[in-house]
Scaffold this active site. Structure first.
Site, PDB file in Angstrom:
ATOM      1  N   ASN A  33      -9.465   0.084  17.638  1.00  0.00           N
ATOM      2  CA  ASN A  33      -8.093  -0.342  17.317  1.00  0.00           C
ATOM      3  C   ASN A  33      -8.104  -1.461  16.291  1.00  0.00           C
ATOM      4  OD1 ASN A  33      -7.103   1.435  19.178  1.00  0.00           O
ATOM      5  ND2 ASN A  33      -6.935  -0.062  20.821  1.00  0.00           N
ATOM      6  N   PHE A  34      -9.063  -2.345  16.450  1.00  0.00           N
ATOM      7  CA  PHE A  34      -9.182  -3.487  15.533  1.00  0.00           C
ATOM      8  C   PHE A  34      -9.411  -2.985  14.105  1.00  0.00           C
ATOM      9  CE2 PHE A  34      -9.992  -8.022  14.944  1.00  0.00           C
ATOM     10  CZ  PHE A  34     -10.673  -8.041  13.743  1.00  0.00           C
ATOM     11  N   GLU A  35     -10.338  -2.035  13.957  1.00  0.00           N
ATOM     12  CA  GLU A  35     -10.653  -1.505  12.633  1.00  0.00           C
ATOM     13  C   GLU A  35      -9.456  -0.760  12.054  1.00  0.00           C
ATOM     14  OE1 GLU A  35     -13.296  -0.555   9.321  1.00  0.00           O
ATOM     15  OE2 GLU A  35     -13.054  -2.146  10.799  1.00  0.00           O
ATOM     16  N   SER A  81       9.046   3.729  14.310  1.00  0.00           N
ATOM     17  CA  SER A  81       8.156   2.742  14.917  1.00  0.00           C
ATOM     18  C   SER A  81       8.613   1.352  14.476  1.00  0.00           C
ATOM     19  CB  SER A  81       6.713   3.006  14.494  1.00  0.00           C
ATOM     20  OG  SER A  81       6.614   3.037  13.091  1.00  0.00           O
ATOM     21  N   LYS A 105       5.554  -4.333  25.368  1.00  0.00           N
ATOM     22  CA  LYS A 105       5.426  -3.126  24.535  1.00  0.00           C
ATOM     23  C   LYS A 105       4.529  -2.177  25.334  1.00  0.00           C
ATOM     24  CE  LYS A 105       4.079  -1.499  19.929  1.00  0.00           C
ATOM     25  NZ  LYS A 105       3.032  -0.549  20.331  1.00  0.00           N
ATOM     26  N   ARG A 126       9.175  11.788  22.001  1.00  0.00           N
ATOM     27  CA  ARG A 126       9.330  11.230  20.652  1.00  0.00           C
ATOM     28  C   ARG A 126       8.802  12.189  19.588  1.00  0.00           C
ATOM     29  NH1 ARG A 126       6.316   8.362  16.980  1.00  0.00           N
ATOM     30  NH2 ARG A 126       7.415   6.740  15.812  1.00  0.00           N
ATOM     31  N   LYS A 298       1.648  -7.904  18.492  1.00  0.00           N
ATOM     32  CA  LYS A 298       0.371  -7.453  19.041  1.00  0.00           C
ATOM     33  C   LYS A 298      -0.479  -8.678  19.333  1.00  0.00           C
ATOM     34  CE  LYS A 298      -1.235  -3.522  18.338  1.00  0.00           C
ATOM     35  NZ  LYS A 298      -1.958  -2.303  17.900  1.00  0.00           N
TER      36      LYS A 298
END
Length: 658
Positions: A33-35, A81, A105, A126, A298
């Site tokens: 996720n970081f990348e 989003s 979230k 969605r 985040k």
């Protein structure tokens, strides 16, 4: 220079689209996720700098196209989003002198619920933001949404379908085979909501937390989103947990949420800040991708620098050998961590990981340790050519652009341990006392080389009794459990063999189709196998490949010699309900639960399905005169509705339709 920037944008777009497709459509992870966030931010910055947005850019595209067989429907209002930040100061600047609502979230599957005349009429996922999937029958099984409310006008809501960590862990505990366990609550929830059979959804403990009210005809909310939430609670809905904030208390509120994330039972990957003033928020409009009435926050990942000691390679039953980074211990989010999964060879190569490298690590969503970056990037020096467990040759396989390492030795001990664990599990031979750890000891000691050896452990009594954790009593209990396991069913045996894709339900269908003739099943051609309900080309090929191996056939033959397979009476295989499809709904009186009734139907050659269609033969509902959606649809299609008494008469050949 401009051309270089555009070229980089093309690279970033391709990489991000591949990662998103793998994660959302294929439940795979090709980058952390970081990348992903780092590359996304790079792309957004380049687009702002150049003024160019390439076709298909993930900064413009919202999600991916729906791939399931569920009906599809366009959203009247596109579901966009949110823009995001990791800085509290940016949240304060965004909020300004307005009042806001700060909420979790949630990390699940977004659905749109529509109520008319007080009844839930429709639920749509969605999807890609423009078109979603209709999952109304599944939504009616969500544990916490009202099927009927007091408000009679049209009500449109947006909520997040989620499975709580506590429920997720309980479901995984019931799955004996580690490899078969669900990976995370988000993927399980998405799969549960999009099931074609809503009975499966009903057993998955799905909840829906409402985070937005889109339409409520005739209700005055005094221009306040907080009032909307309060009204929704009064109608019986569960709304996302929120807190009223201003710039003065916003920082403290964020801190409070961040402290609670570690123990919060609902999957969450951040916070959402929304203007309480509805008119003000809507007046700000939207960009091509983001509405301006809300912004996502985040978690600013706590990142620590450490040194990579080595890569540990962890084999599994499937032959996949997973790389795990082992590094000098560091404190992250209040705990000490020293290991992080690297997932596959592609990610290793992308990070250029080598022993001794200086790396940065963090906890994804403040929970799962991950490598953020490799500061020295010495390069991947050694990918083992031999399996660390059995010493057999390894090979790198590339599937869907992802490279992974596999052990090629079919006799690998790691594969055997997992295979034996499945064979002795509750739904297979059900041998109590043979845990995975115990099997590992017995295999390492040479007591077990193939399945049949389990039934000759008495030859090693002296050695077993002297093992740590064992004694005379433990040994006797084990031998007794093994003796009891000798008497079993063909269904349990076939499931226990661990043939790729052949689960318990498939094993049942195969046995019924071949009338419990194992010899016929073993030699079956592809055409005959695919005639079995639930067996397609892929499973048929897996079945044939398994029995094409002389070694496998020999192992099964030896195992069969140790077992007493329960003979199935002719009355059990008679086809009283052959070709019939039953739908079961409502409460039961004569049967303990639906599963008991379903098994009886299946034992008579019938099939129990989840929804009423033109192919349904009978609907079983004790409330025959109910106005439920299933009863209504059955009547519309001319399908008979049976009470349990009617069904029992049908079973005896005494039922006559009115």
């Amino acid at each position: 220079m401009e051309e270089n920037k555009i070229a980089r944008m093309r690279e970033l777009t391709a990489a991000l689209l591949q990662a998103a497709r793998a994660y959302y459509q294929e439940s795979r992870e090709v980058m952390s996720n970081f990348e992903y966030d780092r590359l996304y931010d790079q792309l957004a910055a380049l687009e702002k700098e150049t003024g160019i947005i390439l076709s298909g850019s993930p900064t413009q595209k919202v999600g991916y196209e729906v791939l399931s067989e569920l009906p599809k429907e366009a959203h009247p209002i596109p579901m966009l989003s949110l823009d995001k930040t990791k800085e509290v100061e940016a949240l304060q600047e965004w909020l300004g002198d307005q009042k806001g609502l700060l909420s979790w979230k949630l990390d699940g599957l977004t659905v749109v619920l529509t109520y008319e005349n007080g009844i839930l009429q429709k639920a749509v996922t969605r999807g890609n933001g423009e078109i979603g999937e209709v999952v109304t029958s599944n939504a009616r099984t969500f544990e916490n949404i009202p099927l009927r409310i007091g408000f009679m006008g049209k009500l449109v809501l947006r909520g997040e379908a989620v499975i709580r960590y506590s429920d997720f862990e309980k479901m995984n505990e019931e799955i004996e085979e580690v490899e078969a366990r669900y990976k995370n609550p988000r993927n399980l929830c998405a799969g549960s909501v999009r099931q074609l059979n809503n009975e499966i959804t009903a057993g998955r403990h799905v909840n829906c937390l409402i985070f937005a009210l889109v339409q409520a005809d005739g209700i005055d909310f005094e221009n306040s989103r907080k009032k909307q939430f309060e009204w929704l609670v009064s109608q019986g809905f569960t709304v996302v947990e929120y807190r009223a904030v201003t710039t003065e208390n916003l920082s403290k509120a964020v801190e409070d949420f961040s402290v609670r994330i570690q123990s919060y039972d609902v999957p969450s990957d951040g916070l959402v800040l929304t203007f309480d003033d509805i008119a003000y928020g809507e007046s700000l409009g939207r960009t091509a991708k983001f509405p301006r009435h809300s912004i996502a926050f985040k978690w600013a990942d706590e990142i620590r620098q450490t040194k990579l000691s080595y890569i540990e390679w962890s084999p599994s039953r499937t032959g996949l050998i997973n790389p795990v980074a082992v590094f000098e211990p560091v404190e992250l989010e209040g705990t000490t961590v020293s290991r992080a999964s690297v997932h596959n060879v592609s990610i290793m190569e992308g990070l250029k990981l080598g022993a001794g490298d200086v790396i940065t690590v963090y906890k994804a969503n403040m929970i799962i340790p991950q490598i953020a970056d490799n500061l020295t990037r010495s390069g991947v020096k050694e990918i083992p050519s031999a399996c660390p467990v059995c010493g057999g040759a390894t090979k790198i396989q590339q599937i869907n652009d992802v490279k992974a390492l596999y052990c090629t030795n079919p006799e690998c001990q790691a594969k055997k341990i997992k295979s034996f664990t499945l064979l002795v599990s509750r739904d297979a031979l059900n041998i109590d006392g043979l845990s995975e750890a115990t099997l590992e000891k017995f295999i390492a000691a040479g007591f077990i080389k193939e399945y049949a050896d389990i039934f000759h452990l008495d030859r090693h009594k002296e050695a077993i009794v002297s093992m740590e954790g064992f004694g005379e009593k433990s040994y006797e209990n084990l031998i007794q459990a093994i003796s009891q396991a000798k008497h079993t069913t063909l269904v349990r045996l076939i499931y226990g063999l661990g043939i790729a894709g052949i689960g318990l339900a498939n094993a049942k269908m195969l046995c019924r189709h071949f009338q419990y003739d194992f010899s016929a099943m073993e030699k079956a051609e592809s055409e005959e196998l695919t005639e079995v309900d639930g067996i397609g080309g892929v499973l048929a090929e897996a079945w044939q490949q398994y029995f094409a191996s002389e070694k496998n056939c020999q192992i099964v033959e030896h195992l069969l010699a140790e077992l007493e397979i329960e003979k199935v009476e002719e009355t059990q295989t008679e086809s009283t309900f052959a070709g019939m499809n039953f739908v079961i709904t409502g409460s039961l009186n004569h049967f303990t639960n639906r599963k008991e009734l379903q098994e009886l139907i299946e034992s008579k050659g019938g099939k129990a399905v989840g929804s009423v269609t033109s192919k349904t033969t009978y609907l079983i509902n004790n409330d025959v005169k109910s106005t439920s959606s299933k009863n209504k649809k059955a009547r519309d299609l001319g399908i008979p509705i049976l009470s349990e008494e009617d069904f029992l008469k049908l079973l005896e050949g005494e039922y006559h339709a009115n």
